[in-house]
Design a protein around this motif. Sequence first.
Motif, short mmCIF file in Angstrom:
data_model
loop_
_atom_site.label_atom_id
_atom_site.label_comp_id
_atom_site.label_asym_id
_atom_site.label_seq_id
_atom_site.Cartn_x
_atom_site.Cartn_y
_atom_site.Cartn_z
N SER A 22 -7.41 18.89 36.03
CA SER A 22 -7.98 18.01 35.00
C SER A 22 -6.89 17.42 34.11
O SER A 22 -5.78 17.97 34.00
N PHE A 23 -7.21 16.30 33.47
CA PHE A 23 -6.29 15.70 32.50
C PHE A 23 -5.98 16.70 31.39
O PHE A 23 -4.85 16.82 30.93
N ARG A 24 -7.00 17.43 30.99
CA ARG A 24 -6.83 18.40 29.91
C ARG A 24 -5.87 19.51 30.31
O ARG A 24 -5.05 19.96 29.51
N ALA A 25 -5.97 19.96 31.58
CA ALA A 25 -5.07 21.00 32.04
C ALA A 25 -3.62 20.52 32.03
O ALA A 25 -2.71 21.23 31.60
N VAL A 26 -3.38 19.30 32.51
CA VAL A 26 -2.03 18.75 32.53
C VAL A 26 -1.48 18.63 31.12
O VAL A 26 -0.33 19.03 30.84
N GLU A 27 -2.29 18.11 30.21
CA GLU A 27 -1.84 17.96 28.82
C GLU A 27 -1.55 19.31 28.19
O GLU A 27 -0.59 19.47 27.43
N THR A 28 -2.38 20.29 28.49
CA THR A 28 -2.17 21.63 27.94
C THR A 28 -0.86 22.22 28.43
O THR A 28 -0.07 22.77 27.65
N LEU A 29 -0.60 22.09 29.73
CA LEU A 29 0.63 22.62 30.30
C LEU A 29 1.87 21.92 29.74
O LEU A 29 2.93 22.52 29.61
N LYS A 30 1.72 20.67 29.37
CA LYS A 30 2.84 19.92 28.78
C LYS A 30 3.11 20.35 27.34
O LYS A 30 4.26 20.34 26.89
N GLN A 31 2.04 20.75 26.64
CA GLN A 31 2.16 20.98 25.20
C GLN A 31 2.46 22.42 24.81
O GLN A 31 2.97 22.67 23.72
N VAL A 32 2.14 23.39 25.67
CA VAL A 32 2.37 24.79 25.28
C VAL A 32 3.86 25.11 25.23
O VAL A 32 4.69 24.40 25.81
N ASP A 33 4.18 26.19 24.52
CA ASP A 33 5.58 26.61 24.41
C ASP A 33 6.04 27.38 25.64
O ASP A 33 7.24 27.39 25.95
N LEU A 34 5.09 28.01 26.32
CA LEU A 34 5.45 28.90 27.42
C LEU A 34 4.33 28.92 28.45
O LEU A 34 3.14 28.88 28.10
N ILE A 35 4.70 29.00 29.73
CA ILE A 35 3.71 29.11 30.81
C ILE A 35 3.92 30.45 31.51
O ILE A 35 5.00 30.72 32.06
N ALA A 36 2.91 31.31 31.45
CA ALA A 36 2.94 32.61 32.12
C ALA A 36 2.31 32.43 33.50
O ALA A 36 1.12 32.13 33.61
N ALA A 37 3.11 32.64 34.54
CA ALA A 37 2.67 32.32 35.90
C ALA A 37 2.77 33.54 36.81
O ALA A 37 3.69 34.36 36.67
N GLU A 38 1.83 33.62 37.75
CA GLU A 38 1.85 34.70 38.74
C GLU A 38 3.13 34.63 39.57
O GLU A 38 3.75 35.65 39.87
N ASP A 39 3.53 33.42 39.94
CA ASP A 39 4.77 33.19 40.69
C ASP A 39 5.39 31.92 40.12
O ASP A 39 4.87 30.82 40.35
N THR A 40 6.47 32.06 39.38
CA THR A 40 7.06 30.90 38.68
C THR A 40 7.55 29.84 39.66
O THR A 40 7.50 28.64 39.37
N ARG A 41 8.02 30.27 40.83
CA ARG A 41 8.50 29.29 41.82
C ARG A 41 7.33 28.52 42.43
O ARG A 41 7.43 27.31 42.66
N HIS A 42 6.24 29.24 42.71
CA HIS A 42 5.07 28.59 43.30
C HIS A 42 4.49 27.54 42.36
O HIS A 42 4.23 26.40 42.75
N VAL A 43 4.27 27.92 41.10
CA VAL A 43 3.69 26.97 40.15
C VAL A 43 4.67 25.86 39.83
O VAL A 43 4.27 24.77 39.39
N GLY A 44 5.97 26.11 40.09
CA GLY A 44 6.97 25.09 39.83
C GLY A 44 6.73 23.81 40.59
O GLY A 44 7.02 22.71 40.10
#
Length: 284
Positions: A22-44
């Motif tokens: 969603s647009f909201r998800a993309v905007e949220t990921l852009k605006q947060v200070d930190l992204i906690a991911a199950e696999d940082t390379r995968h979500v990369g």
Amino acid sequence: MVNQCGKLYVVATPIGNLGDISFRAVETLKQVDLIAAEDTRHVGMLLQHYGISNKRVSLHQHNEDKASQVLLEKLQAGLSIALVSDAGTPLLSDPGMPLVKLVKEAGLDVVPIPGACALIAALSAAGLPVSQFTFEGFTPRTSSARKSFFSERALSPVTWVVYESSHRILACLQDMAAVLPLDREIVIARELTKLHETIVKTTLAKALALVESDENMRKGEFVVIVDGAVIDKSEQELSPEHLRILAVLLKECSIKTAVALAVEITGVRKKLLYQAALAMQGEA
């Protein structure tokens, strides 16, 4: 006093097709200070696709207890954090529960950012009853445990859903066929939203034959949906399985609660179950 703590955003990401965000998800990921991911390379790969370069930290099943405490402290310090899994909606058979629990207990905000979910996607296209259903997560790893798992659900009158992996899908169906009627309707949904998406609705016997004969049907990530059992409401006798379910419930619940749950699980008339519960309690 104004609360200066940050917020935890639980963000759903695509389960295959990168367009399913969603647009909201993309905007949220852009605006947060930190992204906690199950696999940082995968979500990369997803973040790169949308031009997101925020700092990432790992939060997976092997470190989540320790990492969750660290992330809570960052939230309390005012940072905002997005929680994502490798695919789909976090916490549905994915890491994240310890973090969400800690944050809620600390009185901080947890904000869901909804989106893709393999469970819901499969149900929406299954063609089986979905007004009531149970989600059972991944099946057990061993054959004996799987058979017990399926046996416990054999009489459930509602649709039930499991996730399964490519290296266990055949064994899963073989064990299911050893327990459930072969004419029970099931749906196999694999590689949802991806290039080789396949959704097959058929009987358990035909599904097993298909997976045995077609190597491609043993590849990918699977959602398996099983139609509920047809219960004869006029049935005048309780089966051994009915009695076993009732006995298990009585160990943990009052008679009233145990009977109510047994009715929901088995579809058997309340009067029969209540009489059996009284008899069991009298024998105890």
